[in-house]
Scaffold this active site. Sequence first.
Site, short mmCIF file in Angstrom:
data_model
loop_
_atom_site.label_atom_id
_atom_site.label_comp_id
_atom_site.label_asym_id
_atom_site.label_seq_id
_atom_site.Cartn_x
_atom_site.Cartn_y
_atom_site.Cartn_z
N HIS A 98 -13.89 -2.99 14.49
CA HIS A 98 -13.78 -1.56 13.99
C HIS A 98 -13.67 -0.55 15.18
O HIS A 98 -14.71 -0.80 16.52
CB HIS A 98 -15.02 -0.66 13.31
CG HIS A 98 -14.18 -0.17 12.80
ND1 HIS A 98 -15.43 0.92 13.58
CD2 HIS A 98 -14.19 0.78 11.93
CE1 HIS A 98 -15.71 2.20 12.23
NE2 HIS A 98 -14.07 2.20 11.66
N GLN A 147 6.67 4.97 16.32
CA GLN A 147 5.90 4.40 15.48
C GLN A 147 4.58 4.04 15.23
O GLN A 147 3.66 4.55 15.38
CB GLN A 147 6.86 4.09 13.94
CG GLN A 147 6.16 3.86 12.93
CD GLN A 147 5.99 2.27 12.74
OE1 GLN A 147 7.50 1.76 13.54
NE2 GLN A 147 5.92 1.26 11.77
N GLU A 156 1.09 -1.53 -0.01
CA GLU A 156 0.03 0.13 0.00
C GLU A 156 1.19 1.66 -0.02
O GLU A 156 1.61 1.41 0.92
CB GLU A 156 -0.87 -0.42 1.66
CG GLU A 156 -1.91 1.49 1.69
CD GLU A 156 -2.65 1.42 2.50
OE1 GLU A 156 -3.97 -0.02 2.46
OE2 GLU A 156 -2.86 1.77 3.36
N HIS A 161 -8.26 3.23 -3.77
CA HIS A 161 -8.72 3.34 -2.24
C HIS A 161 -10.18 4.01 -2.99
O HIS A 161 -9.82 5.48 -4.11
CB HIS A 161 -8.20 3.62 -0.85
CG HIS A 161 -7.02 2.25 -1.05
ND1 HIS A 161 -6.15 2.52 0.33
CD2 HIS A 161 -6.74 1.69 -1.62
CE1 HIS A 161 -5.23 2.08 0.86
NE2 HIS A 161 -5.94 1.12 -0.49
N GLY A 172 -14.58 5.25 5.04
CA GLY A 172 -13.33 6.67 5.07
C GLY A 172 -13.94 7.35 6.28
O GLY A 172 -15.36 6.89 7.04
N TYR A 196 -6.68 6.88 -0.35
CA TYR A 196 -7.52 8.04 -1.08
C TYR A 196 -7.92 9.20 0.62
O TYR A 196 -8.00 9.06 1.70
CB TYR A 196 -8.58 7.42 -1.35
CG TYR A 196 -10.09 8.37 -2.20
CD1 TYR A 196 -9.91 8.35 -3.69
CD2 TYR A 196 -11.01 8.74 -1.08
CE1 TYR A 196 -11.11 9.08 -3.63
CE2 TYR A 196 -11.93 9.81 -1.22
CZ TYR A 196 -11.56 9.71 -3.14
OH TYR A 196 -12.75 10.64 -3.38
N ALA A 219 -19.71 1.67 3.99
CA ALA A 219 -18.69 0.97 3.10
C ALA A 219 -20.06 -0.20 2.07
O ALA A 219 -20.01 -0.28 0.63
CB ALA A 219 -18.35 0.12 3.32
P1 FAD Z 1 -17.26 0.19 7.42
O1 FAD Z 1 -17.74 -0.56 7.46
O2 FAD Z 1 -18.70 1.48 6.65
O3 FAD Z 1 -17.90 0.12 8.45
C1 FAD Z 1 -17.76 1.36 9.86
C2 FAD Z 1 -18.59 1.16 10.77
O4 FAD Z 1 -20.06 0.97 11.06
C3 FAD Z 1 -18.53 -0.47 11.89
O5 FAD Z 1 -18.34 -0.01 13.07
C4 FAD Z 1 -19.05 -1.30 11.26
O6 FAD Z 1 -19.25 -2.05 11.91
C5 FAD Z 1 -20.58 0.13 11.11
N1 FAD Z 1 -21.54 -0.44 10.43
C6 FAD Z 1 -21.07 -0.60 9.06
N2 FAD Z 1 -22.12 -1.21 7.59
C7 FAD Z 1 -23.28 -0.77 9.22
C8 FAD Z 1 -24.53 -0.50 8.82
N3 FAD Z 1 -25.26 -1.59 8.02
N4 FAD Z 1 -25.59 -0.72 9.76
C9 FAD Z 1 -25.12 -0.36 10.87
N5 FAD Z 1 -23.45 -0.04 11.53
C10 FAD Z 1 -23.13 -0.64 10.22
N6 FAD Z 1 -9.73 5.89 5.03
C11 FAD Z 1 -9.11 6.43 4.19
O7 FAD Z 1 -9.50 7.95 4.37
N7 FAD Z 1 -8.56 6.24 2.64
C12 FAD Z 1 -8.10 5.73 2.91
O8 FAD Z 1 -7.36 5.57 2.04
C13 FAD Z 1 -8.28 4.49 3.61
N8 FAD Z 1 -7.64 3.24 2.86
C14 FAD Z 1 -7.84 1.42 4.17
C15 FAD Z 1 -7.12 0.76 4.16
C16 FAD Z 1 -7.56 -0.58 4.67
C17 FAD Z 1 -6.94 -1.62 4.44
C18 FAD Z 1 -8.41 0.00 5.73
C19 FAD Z 1 -8.35 -1.89 7.04
C20 FAD Z 1 -8.48 0.93 7.03
C21 FAD Z 1 -8.74 1.46 5.34
N9 FAD Z 1 -9.11 3.40 5.81
C22 FAD Z 1 -8.76 4.62 5.25
C23 FAD Z 1 -9.60 3.41 6.88
C24 FAD Z 1 -11.20 3.62 6.42
O9 FAD Z 1 -11.68 5.00 6.07
C25 FAD Z 1 -12.10 3.55 8.39
O10 FAD Z 1 -11.79 2.29 9.33
C26 FAD Z 1 -13.48 3.73 8.39
O11 FAD Z 1 -13.87 4.40 10.31
C27 FAD Z 1 -14.33 2.85 7.98
O12 FAD Z 1 -14.11 3.07 6.79
P2 FAD Z 1 -15.06 0.68 6.19
O13 FAD Z 1 -14.64 1.23 4.71
O14 FAD Z 1 -14.48 -0.17 6.47
O15 FAD Z 1 -16.55 1.20 7.03
#
Ligand code: FAD
Length: 299
Positions: free
Chosen positions: A161, A224, A28, A88, A119, A60, A137
Amino acid sequence: MSNSQPAPDKKWRIDQAFNTHKATLSFEFFPPKDDAGYEQLFHAIEELRPLSPDYVSVTYRPGGSSRDKTLQLVSRIQNKLSIRAMAHLTCVGHSREEIGEFLDRLWANGIANVLALRGDPPAGEHFTPHENGFHYASELAPFVRARHDFCVAVAGYPEGHPQCLNRTRDLEMLKLKVDQGASLVITQLFFDNDDFYHWRDAARKMGITVPIIAGIMPILSATQIKRMVMMCGAKIPHPLLVKLESLENDAAAVRAAGMEHTLHQCQDLLKNGVDGLHFYTLNKSTATAEIGRELDLKK
Ligand code: FAD
């Protein structure tokens, strides 16, 4: 929906890399701020290239110029260096139209892979969806799939999370993302494999069958690692913590102990059938290259 662009060649899809008998290897990167940062990044990519990564991904940040940097960087890596790339993408601050337009530009540039994320909001704020955007997401992933035939990845959290109300509910939400069309899961970084194995077992029991890729960050310094723990909540195993603390004034010894832990962590994951290793490189190559050279990725 815009479907007039020809599909990227199938060889660029990450799901094409899963049909082999070896764990995938991926890196990454983030879009640098300035020319010196780009020079460092492309040097790192050249250093890591001999490890034959299956793909690389580019992070991103929302906002016009930041998102353009992600687009330009994935395009340059794939189209100029012939390394399979994934962008991303997050929901923060964007309407569906803006996200759709960004996806069209990725597709037009031959990019076939998107990591669909909710995000994070700016520090100290709660996530507030755009009024015509997405809450989770799990809403973005099917939108990405419907826009074009992307290979979609989603994020997973072996330690839960940070905002999850309950670990089982968090896994249910991961299952929802996968059922909505994700082809792979990439995890948040973690340092304790037991957390990963328990979580992976629970995910498999729940019916999540897609490849689960372990997110790895080589441990290089006490500062770090503390910053990472603060940022994403990953725990440090107690024996490692004690060791790092005892060496705190000796940077070289901390690095050696941290690297030893990371190498053993990766070897143990491979021994236990991990589908892939995804290194959070912070745009640097030395540590990841050192570890990568030691690993036997055959399943
Ligand atoms: P989601 O899957 O939407 O989950 C967020 C929270 O909501 C979780 O607690 C989940 O349990 C809950 N949830 C999900 N769906 C529902 C639903 N339908 N109803 C109720 N609750 C729900 N961030 C950036 O800004 N840029 C990046 O490039 C970036 N890259 C990343 C790469 C990786 C491999 C990882 C692991 C994380 C990255 N992140 C990045 C961080 C990420 O954006 C954060 O962790 C963010 O808080 C959650 O994103 P998610 O897609 O996992 O969210």
